[in-house]
Design a protein around this motif. Sequence first.
Motif, short mmCIF file in Angstrom:
data_model
loop_
_atom_site.label_atom_id
_atom_site.label_comp_id
_atom_site.label_asym_id
_atom_site.label_seq_id
_atom_site.Cartn_x
_atom_site.Cartn_y
_atom_site.Cartn_z
N LEU A 141 -10.87 -7.53 -0.91
CA LEU A 141 -11.63 -7.86 -1.74
C LEU A 141 -10.40 -7.23 -2.97
O LEU A 141 -10.35 -6.32 -3.22
CB LEU A 141 -13.02 -7.51 -2.54
N LEU A 142 -9.78 -8.41 -3.87
CA LEU A 142 -8.55 -7.34 -5.01
C LEU A 142 -9.67 -7.67 -6.24
O LEU A 142 -10.01 -8.41 -6.87
CB LEU A 142 -7.80 -8.41 -4.46
N SER A 143 -9.33 -6.54 -7.18
CA SER A 143 -9.56 -6.50 -8.61
C SER A 143 -8.35 -6.00 -9.38
O SER A 143 -8.30 -5.31 -8.64
CB SER A 143 -10.90 -4.91 -9.02
N VAL A 144 -8.52 -6.27 -10.41
CA VAL A 144 -7.72 -6.17 -11.71
C VAL A 144 -7.83 -4.67 -11.47
O VAL A 144 -6.33 -4.03 -12.22
CB VAL A 144 -7.46 -6.17 -13.06
N GLU A 145 -8.58 -3.52 -10.93
CA GLU A 145 -8.46 -2.29 -11.76
C GLU A 145 -7.53 -1.62 -11.31
O GLU A 145 -7.10 -0.56 -11.70
CB GLU A 145 -10.06 -1.76 -11.25
N ALA A 146 -6.99 -2.12 -10.06
CA ALA A 146 -6.14 -1.65 -9.30
C ALA A 146 -4.75 -2.20 -10.42
O ALA A 146 -4.07 -0.65 -9.84
CB ALA A 146 -5.44 -1.74 -7.85
N VAL A 147 -4.53 -2.46 -10.88
CA VAL A 147 -3.64 -2.94 -11.87
C VAL A 147 -3.98 -2.11 -13.59
O VAL A 147 -3.04 -1.51 -13.96
CB VAL A 147 -2.72 -4.07 -12.30
N GLY A 148 -4.67 -1.95 -13.78
CA GLY A 148 -4.76 -1.75 -14.84
C GLY A 148 -5.02 -2.01 -16.20
O GLY A 148 -4.74 -2.05 -17.59
N LYS A 149 -4.55 -3.76 -15.47
CA LYS A 149 -4.68 -5.17 -16.86
C LYS A 149 -5.56 -6.14 -16.25
O LYS A 149 -5.41 -6.82 -15.26
CB LYS A 149 -3.57 -5.50 -17.06
N PHE A 150 -5.87 -6.94 -17.10
CA PHE A 150 -7.10 -7.98 -17.13
C PHE A 150 -6.23 -9.60 -17.27
O PHE A 150 -4.82 -9.36 -17.78
CB PHE A 150 -7.98 -8.29 -18.24
N LYS A 151 -6.26 -9.65 -16.16
CA LYS A 151 -6.02 -12.22 -16.46
C LYS A 151 -6.34 -12.58 -17.71
O LYS A 151 -7.49 -11.75 -17.91
CB LYS A 151 -6.46 -12.90 -15.05
N PRO A 152 -4.57 -13.14 -18.10
CA PRO A 152 -4.01 -13.43 -17.43
C PRO A 152 -2.88 -13.03 -17.75
O PRO A 152 -1.79 -13.54 -17.26
CB PRO A 152 -4.40 -14.93 -18.22
N ALA A 153 -2.47 -11.57 -17.23
CA ALA A 153 -1.04 -10.41 -17.31
C ALA A 153 -0.28 -10.92 -16.43
O ALA A 153 -1.10 -11.06 -15.20
CB ALA A 153 -1.55 -9.09 -18.02
N THR A 154 0.92 -11.27 -16.68
CA THR A 154 2.20 -11.36 -15.39
C THR A 154 1.97 -10.67 -14.39
O THR A 154 1.34 -11.09 -13.54
CB THR A 154 3.14 -12.21 -15.75
N GLU A 155 0.94 -9.75 -14.88
CA GLU A 155 1.62 -8.96 -13.81
C GLU A 155 0.41 -8.68 -12.57
O GLU A 155 0.47 -7.92 -11.56
CB GLU A 155 1.38 -7.22 -14.71
N VAL A 156 -0.86 -8.56 -13.09
CA VAL A 156 -2.09 -8.84 -11.86
C VAL A 156 -1.38 -10.11 -10.81
O VAL A 156 -1.65 -9.48 -9.83
CB VAL A 156 -2.92 -9.59 -13.08
N TYR A 157 -0.48 -11.00 -11.12
CA TYR A 157 -0.93 -12.34 -10.23
C TYR A 157 0.24 -11.33 -9.22
O TYR A 157 0.03 -11.46 -7.92
CB TYR A 157 -0.32 -13.28 -10.94
N HIS A 158 2.18 -10.87 -9.88
CA HIS A 158 2.85 -10.18 -9.16
C HIS A 158 2.15 -9.81 -7.98
O HIS A 158 3.00 -9.05 -7.24
CB HIS A 158 3.99 -10.06 -10.11
N TRP A 159 1.20 -8.34 -8.79
CA TRP A 159 1.23 -7.66 -7.60
C TRP A 159 -0.46 -7.69 -7.24
O TRP A 159 0.17 -7.51 -5.91
CB TRP A 159 0.29 -6.77 -8.94
N ALA A 160 -0.64 -8.49 -6.48
CA ALA A 160 -2.03 -9.28 -5.86
C ALA A 160 -0.94 -9.74 -4.54
O ALA A 160 -0.90 -9.67 -3.56
CB ALA A 160 -2.87 -10.79 -6.84
N ALA A 161 0.31 -10.90 -5.40
CA ALA A 161 1.54 -11.46 -4.25
C ALA A 161 2.08 -10.38 -3.42
O ALA A 161 1.95 -10.44 -2.25
CB ALA A 161 2.15 -12.49 -5.23
N GLY A 162 2.75 -9.08 -4.23
CA GLY A 162 3.01 -7.96 -3.73
C GLY A 162 2.26 -7.10 -2.97
O GLY A 162 2.58 -6.88 -1.29
N ARG A 163 0.78 -7.52 -2.92
CA ARG A 163 -0.46 -6.74 -1.98
C ARG A 163 0.03 -7.28 -0.89
O ARG A 163 -0.57 -6.37 0.02
CB ARG A 163 -1.54 -7.16 -3.51
N VAL A 164 -0.19 -8.14 -1.06
CA VAL A 164 -0.35 -9.63 0.36
C VAL A 164 0.72 -10.15 0.69
O VAL A 164 0.50 -10.56 2.24
CB VAL A 164 -2.01 -10.30 0.14
#
Length: 227
Positions: A141-164
């Motif tokens: 269960l992934l939440s943007v809380e781990a990034v400290g930014k909200f969607k649709p910030a590009t960093e969120v999607y790239h973080w999620a891809a890297g995480r998995v």
Amino acid sequence: MPRSPRVIFFDVNETLLDLQPVKDSVARALNGRQELVATWFTTLLQYSLVVTVADRYTDFGAIGAATLRMVADKHDIALSQQEAETALKPIRSLPPHPEVAGALERLRGAGYRLFTLTNSGTDALAEQMANSGLAPYFEDLLSVEAVGKFKPATEVYHWAAGRVGVSPEDCLLVAAHGWDVAGAAWAGLQTAFISRPGQTTYPLADPPTWTATDLTILANRLTDNMT
């Protein structure tokens, strides 16, 4: 046909879970002003973007209560902090849309890796998934809380891809919000737009990779398209 993704990320609120209970609760807090519910949700998204641009992360629930009080104040409705927080409590126990569990089961059974990717905070997300009964379908269960930014910030999607551990182009973001689908596409992910009632895509973004009226239709197309 587009190639099959290896990983599927799901937005949670409105995409998987039915927001009607919290909409009803918010309307009651706003003196029955149903038309102000959409104003509140738009204001919530606006200020989540404000804190993201300003590099000032605040929990999504806290922004939700603050913006609910803003809308109330603008329309001369008395609403305390406690009343605002109480009005938003149903968001932690929302029911899934009727087809969601079956669609997730089919996708998982076909070998897709499934994850949430939501603006909800970590604690709220865990409670939502437990109460809805959907937690077992997801690898994590992934939440943007781990990034400290909200969607649709590009960093969120790239973080999620890297995480998995998968490249963005091998990931699919499923959402019922045009802004989320646009952000994921701009970040290099495949996208699927679920056209829940009242939702539409952003005309200045590329069309979604997939479009469906519900998750069953999307699951059928994805499993039929597996390579």
